[in-house]
Design an enzyme around this catalytic site. Structure first.
Site, short mmCIF file in Angstrom:
data_model
loop_
_atom_site.label_atom_id
_atom_site.label_comp_id
_atom_site.label_asym_id
_atom_site.label_seq_id
_atom_site.Cartn_x
_atom_site.Cartn_y
_atom_site.Cartn_z
N GLU A 73 0.85 -1.20 0.00
CA GLU A 73 0.00 0.00 0.00
C GLU A 73 0.87 1.23 0.00
OE1 GLU A 73 -2.90 0.55 3.08
OE2 GLU A 73 -3.28 -1.60 3.26
N LYS A 117 -16.41 5.13 4.14
CA LYS A 117 -15.30 4.99 5.09
C LYS A 117 -15.45 6.01 6.20
CE LYS A 117 -11.27 3.67 4.03
NZ LYS A 117 -9.87 3.57 3.56
N GLU A 136 -14.12 5.97 -1.61
CA GLU A 136 -15.09 5.10 -0.93
C GLU A 136 -15.91 5.95 0.05
OE1 GLU A 136 -13.22 1.17 0.26
OE2 GLU A 136 -11.45 2.25 -0.49
#
Length: 450
Positions: free
Chosen positions: A264, A321, A318
Site C-alpha cells: 500500500e 469509510k 469510498e
C-alpha cells in the site's frame, strides 16, 4: 559469410532479440488496492473489464476473499491478492481450519482467477492485539501447508507491515526492526519468506509523516535532502528513504535476499479544512513520482537496478469509510470510472508522460519512517503481483533511445531492415517504438536465410 562470422552475427542478433523481447514483455509492476466501503461502486465484473481494457493495471489487492470479486476477475489474467481477516488468524493456526479456509476461499476460484498471494491480516503488529500477534507466523505457516496439501504451489503467503516496525530510520542505513518484534516475529517470518520465496509486504506512507517543513521531501519537490552519514548518500524523497530503511533493517538480520513488495502507498486528493496537504496536485505529485521510482528499473541507492511490485491505495473513492474526508478520497477513480486525476495509468497513456507534475528528483531519496500510524485500509471490510499484459507492443517505460540503439545495432549486423528504413513499407519516422514489434520477426526471418 564465413561460419565464424555467421555464428557471431547470430549470437549478436539473439542478444538484441532478447533485449527487445525484454523491453516489450516485461511485466508492469503497478497494482491497486480495491476497496469496497461504498454504496455506489460498479460491479466487480465491470471493474475487471475496465482495468483490463482501459488501464495498464494488471494486479489488485483486496481486503477479504469476496467471492463476487474473485468470480468477476476470472479469466482476466489480472492477478489477485486476497486477505485473511485479522480476527481469523488465531483459529487458522489449526491445520484442519486452514484446510477448510483454502477449500472455501481459494480452490473454488483458482486458477481461473489468478490468485497470487494470501495476505494474512493487515498491519497486525500495529493492532497491539497480543493474540493476533502471537499467532501470526504460525497462521501463515499453517495456510502455506494447507495450500501445499491442496496441490497449489504458486500462491504465496505473507502479511503487510506498517513502517512503525522500524526504529532509528531517519538515516536509512541505521534502520532496524524494533527489538520487541525482531526475534519473536521477524526472524521466523523472514526465514519462512526466504524458504518459500515469498515477499515481505510493507505499507510505506510518507503522507502520514507530512509536515509543512517536510513538504518538499515527502512530495518529491526540490529540497536539500537528508544525508546518511554511514553511506554518504543524500536522500531527496521520503519514499525511497523508507524503502532503503526497510532493506537495511532486514539486511541487518541476514535476509537482504527477501523480495520487498509495496502493498500500500498513496495520497488523498481531498481532505477537511485542516488537511491542506490533501489536494489533487499533491496526489499527482506523489503517485506519479512514486510510480516512476517503482517501475523505472533504477531502484534505490541500496537496492539498485530493481523494480518494485507496488499497489496504489486506492482504486476508488469510498464514500462509506469513517473518519475524515481524506479517508474517503484516496481513489484514483470515481465510481463511474472517471479519473480523479491522471498519473499515466490509462491504456492510452502508455509511453506518454505521466500526469502533469515535475519528474522525480534524480538524486537518491529518504527520511524518517512514519510513526506507527494506521494506514487508510486498516479495519476496512471487503475491498481490495504481478502478471503481465504482454501484448505485442513495447514496454511503456523503455526509452526511444534504447529502441533506436537496438535497431541500429541489429541492422548494421546485416539483418534485412529495409522495411523499417526510409521508404520501407513499415517505416514510421515519427516513432522508433513502433518498429520494435516489426524488428523481432525480421530478426527471426534473418536467421532462416543467412
Amino acid at each position: 559469410m564465413t561460419a565464424t562470422t555467421r555464428t557471431t552475427s547470430i549470437t549478436t542478433a539473439l542478444l538484441h532479440l532478447s533485449t527487445l523481447l525484454h523491453l516489450s514483455t516485461t511485466a508492469f509492476s503497478i497494482g491497486v488496492n480495491y476497496g469496497t466501503l461504498a454504496n455506489d461502486l460498479p460491479s466487480p465484473s465491470q471493474v475487471a473489464n475496465f482495468l483490463k481494457t482501459k488501464t495498464i493495471i494488471d494486479s489488485i489487492k483486496i481486503f477479504d476473499t469476496n467471492p463476487d470479486i474473485l468470480r468477476g476477475f476470472a479469466n482476466t489474467n489480472i492477478t489477485v491478492t486476497v486477505t485473511v481477516g485479522n480476527g481469523d488468524i488465531p483459529a487458522l493456526v489449526d491445520a484442519n481450519a486452514a484446510g477448510r479456509w483454502v477449500a472455501n476461499n481459494i480452490e473454488p476460484f483458482y486458477p481461473q482467477t489468478r490468485i497470487k498471494l494470501i495476505a494474512v491480516g493487515n498491519e497486525i503488529l500495529f493492532s497491539g492485539n497480543k493474540d493476533w500477534i502471537s499467532h501470526l507466523v504460525p497462521c501463515i505457516k499453517s495456510l502455506h501447508q494447507a495450500l501445499v496439501r491442496a496441490g497449489i504451489d504458486d500462491v504465496k503467503v505473507s502479511t503487510p507491515y506498517t513502517l512503525g516496525i522500524l526504529q532509528d530510520s531517519v538515516q536509512p542505513s541505521a534502520a532496524r526492526i524494533k527489538p520487541a518484534y525482531a526475534k519473536v516475529v521477524f526472524a521466523p517470518m523472514l526465514e519462512f519468506l526466504r524458504q518459500t520465496k515469498s515477499p515481505l509486504l510493507i505499507n510505506p506512507y510518507p503522507y502520514f509523516s507530512y509536515s509543512p517543513s517536510m513538504e518538499n521531501y515527502t512530495l518529491f519537490k526540490p529540497n536539500p535532502g537528508i544525508h546518511d552519514d554511514n553511506t554518504n548518500i543524500t536522500y531527496t524523497n521520503m519514499f525511497v528513504a523508507m524503502m532503503d530503511a526497510v532493506y537495511s533493517a532486514i539486511k541487518a538480520m541476514g535476509y537482504d535476499d527477501v523480495d520487498i513488495v509495496v502493498a500500500e502507498t498513496g495520497w488523498p486528493s481531498l481532505g477537511d479544512p485542516d488537511q491542506p496537504m490533501c489536494t489533487v496536485e499533491n496526489a499527482v505529485l506523489y503517485n506519479k513520482n512514486m510510480i516512476e521510482v517503482a517501475t523505472s528499473g533504477e531502484g534505490t541507492p541500496l537496492m539498485p537496478n530493481r523494480r518494485f511490485e507496488t499497489y496504489i491505495f486506492a482504486l476508488f473513492n469510498e464514500n462509506l469509510k469513517p473518519g475524515t474526508a481524506a479517508e474517503r478520497n484516496w481513489g484514483l477513480f470515481r465510481p463511474d470510472f472517471t479519473p480523479v486525476y491522471d498519473v499515466g495509468i490509462m491504456s492510452s497513456a502508455v509511453g506518454k508522460s505521466n500526469g502533469s507534475s515535475p519528474s522525480p528528483a534524480t538524486s537518491p531519496s529518504t527520511g524518517a519512517s512514519p510513526p506507527p500510524t494506521e494506514s487508510p485500509s486498516s479495519g476496512s471490510a471487503p475491498s481490495p503481483t504481478t502478471a503481465s499484459k504482454t501484448g505485442s507492443g513495447p514496454k511503456a517505460d523503455a526509452s526511444d533511445k534504447a529502441f533506436q540503439a537496438n535497431k541500429d545495432d541489429v541492422c548494421t549486423e546485416g539483418a534485412q531492415c529495409k522495411p523499417v528504413q526510409t521508404g520501407g513499407a513499415c517505416y514510421n519516422p515519427s516513432s522508433v517504438r513502433s518498429l520494435a514489434s516489426t524488428l523481432i520477426p525480421l530478426i527471426m526471418i534473418w536467421f532462416v536465410y543467412i
